[in-house]
Scaffold this motif. Structure first.
Motif, PDB file in Angstrom:
ATOM      1  N   ASN A   1       0.702  -1.367  -0.004  1.00  0.00           N
ATOM      2  CA  ASN A   1       0.171   0.053   0.020  1.00  0.00           C
ATOM      3  C   ASN A   1       0.744   1.346  -0.134  1.00  0.00           C
ATOM      4  N   GLN A   2       1.940   1.228   0.698  1.00  0.00           N
ATOM      5  CA  GLN A   2       2.944   2.427   0.824  1.00  0.00           C
ATOM      6  C   GLN A   2       4.010   2.544   0.314  1.00  0.00           C
ATOM      7  N   ASN A   3       4.589   1.190  -0.036  1.00  0.00           N
ATOM      8  CA  ASN A   3       5.812   0.873  -0.674  1.00  0.00           C
ATOM      9  C   ASN A   3       7.068   1.375   0.241  1.00  0.00           C
ATOM     10  N   LYS A   4       6.699   1.337   1.519  1.00  0.00           N
ATOM     11  CA  LYS A   4       7.976   1.385   2.359  1.00  0.00           C
ATOM     12  C   LYS A   4       7.293   1.448   4.049  1.00  0.00           C
ATOM     13  N   TRP A   5       8.198   1.015   4.978  1.00  0.00           N
ATOM     14  CA  TRP A   5       7.845   1.134   6.183  1.00  0.00           C
ATOM     15  C   TRP A   5       7.396   2.693   6.637  1.00  0.00           C
ATOM     16  N   PRO A   6       6.646   2.848   7.325  1.00  0.00           N
ATOM     17  CA  PRO A   6       6.400   4.400   7.590  1.00  0.00           C
ATOM     18  C   PRO A   6       7.308   5.201   8.690  1.00  0.00           C
ATOM     19  N   GLY A   7       8.151   4.362   9.223  1.00  0.00           N
ATOM     20  CA  GLY A   7       8.909   4.861  10.290  1.00  0.00           C
ATOM     21  C   GLY A   7       8.293   4.827  11.922  1.00  0.00           C
ATOM     22  N   LEU A   8       8.836   4.911  12.979  1.00  0.00           N
ATOM     23  CA  LEU A   8       8.368   4.726  14.178  1.00  0.00           C
ATOM     24  C   LEU A   8       7.100   5.586  14.453  1.00  0.00           C
ATOM     25  N   ILE A   9       7.311   6.854  14.115  1.00  0.00           N
ATOM     26  CA  ILE A   9       6.294   7.780  14.659  1.00  0.00           C
ATOM     27  C   ILE A   9       5.008   7.345  14.078  1.00  0.00           C
ATOM     28  N   GLU A  10       5.049   6.992  12.816  1.00  0.00           N
ATOM     29  CA  GLU A  10       3.672   6.653  12.058  1.00  0.00           C
ATOM     30  C   GLU A  10       3.223   5.385  12.544  1.00  0.00           C
ATOM     31  N   ALA A  11       4.216   4.469  12.782  1.00  0.00           N
ATOM     32  CA  ALA A  11       3.637   3.007  12.967  1.00  0.00           C
ATOM     33  C   ALA A  11       3.396   2.971  14.315  1.00  0.00           C
ATOM     34  N   TYR A  12       4.008   3.837  15.232  1.00  0.00           N
ATOM     35  CA  TYR A  12       3.414   3.625  16.653  1.00  0.00           C
ATOM     36  C   TYR A  12       2.644   5.088  17.148  1.00  0.00           C
ATOM     37  N   ARG A  13       2.219   5.841  16.332  1.00  0.00           N
ATOM     38  CA  ARG A  13       1.505   7.112  16.708  1.00  0.00           C
ATOM     39  C   ARG A  13       0.664   7.286  17.803  1.00  0.00           C
ATOM     40  N   PRO A  14      -0.190   6.240  18.276  1.00  0.00           N
ATOM     41  CA  PRO A  14      -1.059   6.163  19.514  1.00  0.00           C
ATOM     42  C   PRO A  14      -0.068   6.119  20.912  1.00  0.00           C
ATOM     43  N   TRP A  15       0.918   5.406  20.634  1.00  0.00           N
ATOM     44  CA  TRP A  15       1.761   5.163  21.767  1.00  0.00           C
ATOM     45  C   TRP A  15       2.944   6.286  22.106  1.00  0.00           C
ATOM     46  N   LEU A  16       2.711   7.479  21.134  1.00  0.00           N
ATOM     47  CA  LEU A  16       3.795   8.314  21.320  1.00  0.00           C
ATOM     48  C   LEU A  16       3.186   9.811  21.436  1.00  0.00           C
ATOM     49  N   PRO A  17       4.012  10.761  22.274  1.00  0.00           N
ATOM     50  CA  PRO A  17       3.566  12.158  22.610  1.00  0.00           C
ATOM     51  C   PRO A  17       3.677  12.875  21.247  1.00  0.00           C
ATOM     52  N   VAL A  18       2.884  12.656  20.312  1.00  0.00           N
ATOM     53  CA  VAL A  18       3.020  13.648  18.917  1.00  0.00           C
ATOM     54  C   VAL A  18       1.298  13.695  18.810  1.00  0.00           C
ATOM     55  N   SER A  19       1.248  14.781  17.880  1.00  0.00           N
ATOM     56  CA  SER A  19      -0.182  15.403  17.610  1.00  0.00           C
ATOM     57  C   SER A  19      -0.042  15.569  15.872  1.00  0.00           C
ATOM     58  N   ALA A  20      -1.249  16.081  15.670  1.00  0.00           N
ATOM     59  CA  ALA A  20      -1.242  16.365  14.137  1.00  0.00           C
ATOM     60  C   ALA A  20      -0.294  17.686  13.879  1.00  0.00           C
ATOM     61  N   LYS A  21      -0.049  18.439  14.900  1.00  0.00           N
ATOM     62  CA  LYS A  21       1.009  19.424  14.582  1.00  0.00           C
ATOM     63  C   LYS A  21       2.569  19.169  14.359  1.00  0.00           C
ATOM     64  N   THR A  22       2.641  18.038  14.937  1.00  0.00           N
ATOM     65  CA  THR A  22       4.232  17.539  14.987  1.00  0.00           C
ATOM     66  C   THR A  22       4.661  17.261  13.534  1.00  0.00           C
TER      67      THR A  22
END
Length: 368
Positions: A16-37
Motif C-alpha cells: 500500500n505504501q511501498n515503504k515502512w512508515p517509520g516509528l512515529i507513524e507506525a506507533y503514533r497512538p503510543w507516542l506523545p505526538v499530535s497532528a501538529k508534529t
C-alpha cells in the motif's frame, strides 16, 4: 500479534505504501505526538529479531536466544529510534539548532536527523575516544564537531549547561522524547515473539536504553499485548561499570567506546527498571566482549560494534542462572562498521597477502 500476522501486516503496508512508515507513524497512538508534529524520519525501526543458534547451543537447557539487531537502523544504531522523536519535537517547538555530547552514535544520529529537519547540529566528543566510523558519519552529515580534552561525562555537563543558557535543544537521553522513541523496540520484540521474552539482555552506557525498553514492555503488558514482563539484565564493561559497582567511575576505560561512560545520566531510571523487573546488573571484561563479538561474526554472520556484544558476553557469563526453556533477547545496539579499527585488530581470519597474481599460486594458497 503473532509473527506470521506481523509479517503479513508489513507486506500489506509495503504494497500500500511501498515503504515502512517509520516509528512515529507506525506507533503514533503510543507516542506523545499530535497532528501538529512535523515528522522527521528516515524510516527507522522494524529491525530484525534474529535467532542465534550458536549462542543457544552454548547454553542448552532448551533455551532460545535471539538478537534484536538495531545496528540496521538508518545511521547504524538504536539512537535513531529516539532521535526521530527528539528532532521531530524540537522542530515542532521551532528549534533551529540542536546539541549533544557523544561517544559516537548519538552524534551520528543527531546530525543525520537534524539535517533532515533543516537544523544546525553541534556535537561535543571526547577527543581521540570516538570510533572512526562514527566520527566520519557526523562529519559527512554536516555536524559542527567540537572535540574536547576530557571524557563523555565532562562533555555532557557542558552541553547541559549550554542548552540551559542558549536557544539550542539538547538531544541526549536526558531529553524525554528520546526514550519515548526508543521504547518502540520493546513493542517490536513483543509483536515478533507474541509476548515479551523471559530475559532482555542489554548493554548499558548512559543507561537510557534499558529504561526505554522497560517503559515499552510495561506499556504493552498493561495493554494486554503481552502476558508477561521480562527480567532486565544490564551489562557494562568492567572498566566502565558505574551501575554495577554503584559509584561514579572517574576515568572509564574499555574497548567498547559506546559504553565508556562513568556517570550515567539515566542511572536512577535504570536502577528502577532493574528493581521492578527483578533483574540484574553485571560486568564483562573486554576480552569477554571481543570473544562474543567474534562468535557473532564467525558463527552467525552478524557484525555488531563491540559495545553491542556486551549483551551476548554477559548472557554467556551468567548462563548457569538461566532457567530451562527460557526465551531470551539480546540487544545489539550498533553496527560493526561503526568501528572498523576494532574489527581489523580483533579477528581470527586468515589474511593472505603479497600473492603472485596467477591461478596456480592462488589455487595452491587455497589448498588445491
Amino acid at each position: 500479534m503473532a509473527l506470521t500476522e506481523r509479517i503479513k501486516g508489513i507486506f500489506k503496508k509495503s504494497r500500500n505504501q511501498n515503504k515502512w512508515p517509520g516509528l512515529i507513524e507506525a506507533y503514533r497512538p503510543w507516542l506523545p505526538v499530535s497532528a501538529k508534529t512535523p515528522v522527521i524520519s528516515l524510516q527507522e525501526g522494524a529491525t530484525p529479531l534474529i535467532p542465534v543458534d550458536s549462542i543457544s547451543k552454548r547454553i542448552q537447557k532448551g533455551v532460545r536466544v535471539y538478537v534484536k539487531y538495531d545496528g540496521l537502523n538508518p545511521t547504524g544504531s538504536f539512537k535513531d529510534r529516539g532521535m526521530t522523536m527528539a528532532i521531530s519535537k524540537a522542530k515542532e517547538a521551532g528549534c533551529e539548532a540542536i546539541i549533544c555530547a557523544s561517544t559516537g552514535n548519538t552524534s551520528a544520529s543527531a546530525a543525520a536527523y537534524a539535517k533532515r529537519g533543516g537544523m544546525r547540529a553541534f556535537v561535543l566528543i571526547p577527543d581521540g575516544y570516538v570510533a572512526q566510523g562514527k566520527l566520519a558519519q557526523a562529519l559527512v552529515y554536516g555536524a559542527e564537531v567540537l572535540a574536547i580534552k576530557g571524557n563523555f561525562d565532562i562533555a555532557l555537563k557542558i552541553v547541559q549547561d549550554i542548552s540551559k543558557k542558549y536557544p539550542i535543544t539538547l538531544v541526549n537521553s536526558v531529553n524525554p522524547y528520546r526514550l519515548q522513541g526508543q521504547k518502540t523496540a520493546a513493542f517490536e520484540i513483543i509483536e515478533n515473539l507474541g509476548t515479551a521474552p523471559d530475559w532482555l539482555c542489554i548493554p548499558m552506557g548512559n543507561a537510557g536504553n534499558i529504561s526505554a525498553y522497560w517503559m515499552g514492555f510495561k506499556e504493552y503488558f498493561q495493554a494486554k499485548k503481552s502476558n508477561k514482563l521480562p527480567r532486565m539484565m544490564g551489562f557494562q564493561a568492567k572498566g566502565s561499570a558505574p551501575l554495577v559497582f554503584d559509584k561514579t567511575i572517574e576515568t572509564p576505560e574499555t574497548i567498547a567506546t559506546a559504553i565508556r561512560i562513568g556517570n550515567p545520566v539515566n542511572k536512577e531510571k535504570a536502577k528502577k527498571a532493574k528493581k521492578e523487573s527483578q533483574g540484574e546488573f553485571n560486568y564483562v571484561t573486554d576480552s569477554e566482549i571481543i570473544e562474543a563479538y567474534k562468535i557473532l561474526g564467525q558463527e552467525e554472520g552478524i557484525f555488531c560494534e563491540p559495545a553491542s556484544a556486551a549483551s551476548i558476553a554477559g548472557l554467556l557469563k551468567i548462563k548457569d542462572k538461566i532457567p530451562e526453556n527460557s526465551q531470551i533477547v539480546c540487544v545489539l545496539t550498533g553496527n560493526g562498521l561503526k568501528d572498523p579499527e576494532c574489527a581489523i585488530k580483533n579477528n581470527d581470519s586468515i589474511f593472505h597477502q603479497n600473492l603472485n597474481p596467477n591461478i596456480d599460486s592462488i589455487a595452491k594458497t587455497m589448498g588445491f
